[in-house]
Design a protein around this motif. Structure first.
Motif, PDB file in Angstrom:
ATOM      1  N   GLU A  30      59.144  59.804  34.644  1.00  0.00           N
ATOM      2  CA  GLU A  30      60.560  60.175  34.838  1.00  0.00           C
ATOM      3  C   GLU A  30      61.412  58.917  35.019  1.00  0.00           C
ATOM      4  O   GLU A  30      62.492  58.790  34.432  1.00  0.00           O
TER       5      GLU A  30
ATOM      6  N   GLN B 168      60.869  55.927  34.020  1.00  0.00           N
ATOM      7  CA  GLN B 168      61.003  55.175  32.764  1.00  0.00           C
ATOM      8  C   GLN B 168      62.197  55.677  31.950  1.00  0.00           C
ATOM      9  O   GLN B 168      62.961  54.891  31.383  1.00  0.00           O
ATOM     10  N   ASP B 169      62.380  57.001  31.930  1.00  0.00           N
ATOM     11  CA  ASP B 169      63.516  57.573  31.194  1.00  0.00           C
ATOM     12  C   ASP B 169      64.844  57.158  31.827  1.00  0.00           C
ATOM     13  O   ASP B 169      65.807  56.835  31.127  1.00  0.00           O
ATOM     14  N   PHE B 170      64.907  57.190  33.179  1.00  0.00           N
ATOM     15  CA  PHE B 170      66.131  56.761  33.879  1.00  0.00           C
ATOM     16  C   PHE B 170      66.432  55.299  33.559  1.00  0.00           C
ATOM     17  O   PHE B 170      67.567  54.938  33.269  1.00  0.00           O
TER      18      PHE B 170
ATOM     19  N   ARG C 139      65.458  53.479  31.015  1.00  0.00           N
ATOM     20  CA  ARG C 139      65.876  53.280  29.605  1.00  0.00           C
ATOM     21  C   ARG C 139      67.358  53.606  29.430  1.00  0.00           C
ATOM     22  O   ARG C 139      68.048  53.000  28.612  1.00  0.00           O
ATOM     23  N   ARG C 140      67.854  54.597  30.202  1.00  0.00           N
ATOM     24  CA  ARG C 140      69.276  54.969  30.128  1.00  0.00           C
ATOM     25  C   ARG C 140      70.139  54.097  31.044  1.00  0.00           C
ATOM     26  O   ARG C 140      71.353  54.296  31.136  1.00  0.00           O
ATOM     27  N   ARG C 141      69.479  53.148  31.762  1.00  0.00           N
ATOM     28  CA  ARG C 141      70.170  52.300  32.744  1.00  0.00           C
ATOM     29  C   ARG C 141      70.853  53.158  33.806  1.00  0.00           C
ATOM     30  O   ARG C 141      71.962  52.884  34.245  1.00  0.00           O
ATOM     31  N   GLU C 142      70.143  54.196  34.240  1.00  0.00           N
ATOM     32  CA  GLU C 142      70.673  55.085  35.277  1.00  0.00           C
ATOM     33  C   GLU C 142      69.828  54.931  36.545  1.00  0.00           C
ATOM     34  O   GLU C 142      68.606  54.894  36.497  1.00  0.00           O
TER      35      GLU C 142
ATOM     36  N   VAL D 289      71.276  48.296  38.240  1.00  0.00           N
ATOM     37  CA  VAL D 289      70.789  49.675  38.384  1.00  0.00           C
ATOM     38  C   VAL D 289      70.093  49.776  39.745  1.00  0.00           C
ATOM     39  O   VAL D 289      69.189  48.991  40.043  1.00  0.00           O
TER      40      VAL D 289
END
Length: 1016
Positions: free
Chosen positions: A259, A261-263, A265-268, A406
């Motif tokens: 999870e 990793q997805d955040f 990648r979106r720089r969130e 981030v």
């Protein structure tokens, strides 16, 4: 088929790997010589397919194979070097003088290009012993996984212990140099996984798609873990080497990483909310490692309030080759690092920003706004315990300085009240949550039991003291009570004194004499005091008890002369500071500083280590705030709280007791002397309002601090019902004979005894659970509202089931694996069973019934439980079964002799049943037969036959000379490892055939040779 044998299960799992996972089947390698953890032909074929040159392939295969078969150093270090070779590649020159190339034995980024395979019954040759794992998993010919299987009625712990034992030097340690994942499974309990040197209690269960329930859990979770892409991902991103311990991710850590990793990648940014004790520190390391490898130009700042975590993060990153790390000593120091391009990883302690008080934050913030800085790289900021107020202030500072960073917050501490500024408002939405209740269900932490205790302030009368003592020792017999009174000659004075602290000391000492784990010295406790003065006072009080040299005080106080230079008032009494100074000076007088540590740091480090490793020698730590937070806090059984605490500090403190420990730890116990939670009814709900507002229900986020007495009572009732349910189908009348027949079957038929094994295992386990439940409840029956009749019923049941357990154990001649509950049995017998009966109940006698039968039949009968003694048929069945078990156990060692013994036993049983001999004659003949079975040979054995192997050959061949010639021929022909090598076997068999000249008889001779491993 009900309870299929291991072979059937293994066939199913082989089919699963080959047909559903598309693994190549290398074959059954039981008879294959020279099995290796690096099968070079397969590795070469893979590297050739990847396009490497012959020269590079030779160098890479040579380097991997040399390390794989090395015996130098320890397994951890070799395995770590191997992991680095596999993950980061082998550096080799194509030709002398040319640049280095990197050869990857595994293609981590294109999983489908690798050759995944399995082999079964992989015999591992060894100079001393050989082992044979059920299934080995290979990637490109490199053994990366091992799976041990057991049938459904055999506890999965047996598979785990098999794996652990295989890693010992005398067995197959060398093979595990390449191993990354170690699996154990059966059809009833599913799958557990660990890695090299993982202790049994830390083998993990995978958890995913819980609603799927159409197949064995073993198959389901093999599919989850051994899916090709998933397996590579876990091994590449989830393996951590941390200070001598290799670790794999728990399921919640792995899914959190995906999870996150997805955040990233979106720089969130966001929050990772994982409960105390579930591995947040390792989560930081795994995520940090992934970011540095996968986000170009990335840099990480880790803010924590724990110097130990600071050290761990630096150590683990160093272990994975990331050495570009710095520690910021102040806010300005940190900003200086961020303005340059190095280092990539910066650690800083939160309190370094405000070490002179709250105003520092405001001053520092103004400076940042007036003088904005230009940072280098893509910055990711990790903030530990992000829910705290300083986390909010710190975040304000960081956001002022780092506009594009981030922010990822880590927490796991529930709050008893809502913070003024919630974590969500500061950090954003939740990346992943792993709640306390989930961790308890998964066995990651233990459940928490709560008990509020009020200390009577006016306990001055003899009657009050007697009432208190009777209530606390209600379950003990008179002998035990007198022993405790003798041990504490000053007990009544202590309880009658006005000092509340003295009463708490007496209360804790009583727990250490009556509570499971504490009494048997497998568990220990922490006492939280309100101040350094009170901690020192408690310590001094304990020095006057049996805890002298078995307790310590941990407060970080370092005695300096200037502390007391202005304290002398001229009176004869010490001020508080003088008292603390004197206690610590005396405490540290024999301590020598180690390394860069002060005397205090050396002392505290040593006692913490002793507390962790030797609970019998360091029973109690007295603390103020140290050890109440942080990943390195040692596990303990009880925490006694005599300090006002709230919010995260309180919850972190009580989570000291919910860490995993030895098998006999069921719960973590909290004893509260400060009425922190008020009156407990059924349970206390502690929950975080942030999680609640995210859309979770109160049930999902609440943490139940359960009322110890209520839970103990429920557990006792359920445990008793469980044993009764297991015994329900025993025929009436429920006497010893019918119990034996139900749990053992016909004791004359070995197959029936084996077939009923699952019933006996269920009985033993349920009785142990009842023992533990009774021990936890025994001192509190009256507090829980039970009347005298009910209490007597529980105690009578306890004695009944202990006797039943012994009857069945003796009747089946089973030595129960007592490792996991020997302490409970001893504790119970020592404490709660009447002294005159305890010796009859104890299962720890060294002399076997068979030995007693051989030497003194009367003593053998007296050793049986009382209820069996009076029943001639029950006595006979128990004795016959003990003799038969020995015959079955020894049969393969000397088939001819033990077939004869089996025949004699059967004749004796027939004679007894047909009443052809008197009971007295029967006992005499049984004693004689026991002697023959125990001796294992005929009376007239020639002296030259001086070993069991030669005797067995003589019994078979009935010719002394022939037996001796066979023995000599085999000794000459055998080669090391002949049992696992077909060519070597043939030489031995040929030597036998040349002498015997009879194929069938020669085969029987070979089987005797093969079974006598100590001699041939």
């Amino acid at each position: 088929m009900l309870n299929p044998i291991e072979r059937i299960t293994q066939n199913r799992i082989i089919k699963l790997f080959t047909e559903q996972f598309d693994y190549t089947y290398y074959g059954n390698w039981e008879e294959r010589p020279n099995n290796s953890n690096v099968e070079q032909e397969y590795l070469r074929a893979f590297l050739l397919k990847q396009g490497y040159t012959e020269t590079l392939i030779n160098k890479a295969v040579s380097e991997v194979s040399q390390l794989a078969n090395s015996h130098s150093g320890n397994l951890y270090d070799r395995n770590k070097k191997m992991y680095n070779l596999l993950r980061y590649g082998v550096k080799a020159r194509p030709e002398l003088g040319e640049q280095f190339d990197t050869v990857f034995p595994i293609d981590w980024h294109n999983w489908e290009k690798n050759n995944f395979a399995i082999a079964e019954e992989v015999t591992l040759n060894n100079t001393e012993h050989s082992r044979r794992p059920d299934i080995v998993l290979y990637i490109n010919g490199i053994a990366v996984g091992i799976l041990e299987l057991k049938r459904g009625t055999v506890d999965i712990a047996e598979s785990i212990r098999q794996n652990i034992s295989n890693q010992q030097g005398k067995f197959s340690e060398w093979f595990f140099t390449t191993t990354q994942i170690v699996l154990a499974g059966n059809n009833t309990q599913g799958l557990r996984y660990g890695t090299i040197e993982t202790p049994e209690k830390y083998y993990l269960s995978w958890k995913e798609d819980e609603n799927e329930n159409h197949e064995y859990k073993l198959d389901k979770y093999l599919k989850k873990l051994c899916d090709k892409e998933r397996l590579l991902d876990i091994l590449y991103n989830g393996v951590i080497f941390d200070a001598g311990i290799k670790k794999l991710p728990r399921p919640h850590q792995y899914f959190c990483l995906k999870e996150a990793q997805d955040f990233v990648r979106r720089r969130e940014g966001g929050i990772i909310w994982h409960t105390q004790g579930s591995g947040k520190s390792l989560m930081m390391v795994m995520l940090g490692k992934w970011i540095l490898e996968n986000i170009p130009n990335s840099r990480i700042v880790i803010m924590t309030d724990r110097s130990e975590l600071d050290d761990q993060i630096e150590r683990v990153f160093n272990d994975v080759g990331e050495t570009d790390i710095a520690k910021a000593k102040s806010g300005k120091d940190l900003m200086g690092y961020l303005q340059s391009s190095r280092p990539r990883l910066i650690c800083s302690l939160i309190h370094k920003f405000g070490n002179k008080g709250e105003t520092d934050y405001d001053v520092f913030l103004k400076e940042l706004k007036d003088n904005p800085i230009q940072t280098q790289g893509e910055i990711f900021v990790f903030v530990d315990e992000c829910h705290r107020s300083q986390g909010g202030k710190l975040n304000e500072i960081m956001k002022a300085a780092l506009h594009n960073a981030v922010f990822i917050g880590f927490t796991g501490t529930p709050l008893l009240k809502q913070d003024k500024k919630t974590s969500q408002h500061v950090f954003g939405r939740y990346i992943h949550t792993y709640k306390f209740n989930e961790a308890v269900i998964d066995g990651v932490v233990k459940d928490l039991m709560y008990e509020g205790r009020s200390i009577e302030q006016n306990l001055t009368s003899q009657i009050k003291v007697d009432q208190w003592f009777e209530a606390k020792t209600a379950a003990l017999n008179d002998f035990q009570k007198n022993e405790i009174k003798k041990k504490w000659g000053t007990m009544q004075n202590v309880l009658s004194s006005k000092s509340r602290m003295e009463k708490i000391v007496a209360d804790i000492l009583l727990d250490f004499s009556t509570k499971p784990r504490l009494k048997h010295e497998t568990g220990n406790a922490i006492l939280v005091a309100s101040s350094i003065y009170e901690a020192a006072k408690y310590y001094q009080l304990f020095l006057n008890t049996e805890f002298k040299n078995r307790c310590a005080v941990v407060t970080s106080y370092n005695p300096l002369a200037r502390d007391v230079s202005l304290e002398d008032t001229g009176a004869d009494t010490d001020t508080d500071k003088e008292f603390i100074y004197k206690v610590y000076t005396d405490l540290l007088k024999n301590v020598s500083p180690k390394g860069n540590k002060s005397k205090t740091e050396t002392y505290e480090s040593d006692v913490k280590e002793q507390f962790r490793k030797e609970p019998a020698r360091m029973k109690l730590l007295i603390v103020v705030s140290k050890l109440l937070t942080g990943f390195d806090s040692p596990p303990c059984s009880y925490i006694y709280i005599d300090k006002k605490m709230q919010d995260h500090t309180l919850f972190q403190a009580i989570c000291r007791v919910n860490r995993l420990d030895t098998d006999d730890k069921d719960y973590g116990y909290i004893v509260d002397y400060m009425e922190l939670f008020g009156k407990v009814t059924d349970a206390i709900d502690v929950y975080t309002s942030e999680l609640d507002s995210e859309g979770f229900t109160n049930e999902e986020v609440s943490i139940q601090l359960k009322d110890r007495i209520k839970v103990a009572a429920d557990r006792l009732e359920v445990a008793m019902e469980t044993v009764e349910a297991i015994c329900e189908n025993v025929e009436s009348p429920k006497n010893d004979l019918n119990y034996i027949r139900f749990f053992c079957g016909n004791t004359e038929i070995a197959e029936e005894l084996k077939g009923n094994e699952y019933k006996r295992m269920a009985l033993y386990k349920s009785i142990v659970e009842y023992i533990r439940a009774y021990a936890n409840m025994a001192a509190d029956f009256e507090n829980a509202g039970y009347d005298a009749k009910s209490i007597k019923r529980f105690k009578d049941k306890l004695e009944h089931y202990l006797s039943l357990r012994e009857i069945i154990r003796i009747a089946s001649n089973e030595v129960i694996d007592l490792k996991q509950y020997e302490a409970d049995m001893r504790f119970l017998i020592d404490t709660y069973i009447r002294a005159e009966e305890s010796e009859k109940i104890t299962p720890f006698d060294d002399i076997s019934l068979l030995d007693l039968m051989e030497t003194d039949m009367d003593k053998a009968i007296d050793a049986l439980p009382k209820s069996i003694r009076g029943n001639k048929e029950a006595v006979s069945e128990v004795m016959e079964n003990n003799v038969r078990s020995k015959i079955v156990e020894e049969h393969l060692l000397d088939p001819k002799y033990f077939e004869k013994m089996s025949l004699l036993l059967q004749e004796l049983i027939e004679a007894r049943k047909r009443e052809m001999i008197t009971y007295q004659e029967y006992l005499l003949q049984m004693a004689e037969l026991s002697k023959m079975v125990n001796k294992g040979q005929q009376e007239d054995i020639p002296e030259a036959l001086n070993s069991k192997g030669k005797v067995a050959l003589y019994h078979l061949l009935e010719d002394e000379k022939l037996a001796m010639v066979c023995d000599e021929a085999v000794q000459y022909a055998k080669q090391d490892g002949f049992r696992e090598n077909m060519m070597k076997q043939r030489k031995v068999k040929k030597a036998i055939n040349d002498i015997i000249q009879n194929e069938e008889l020669a085969n029987q001779v070979y089987h005797i040779i093969e079974i006598h491993k100590d001699e041939y």
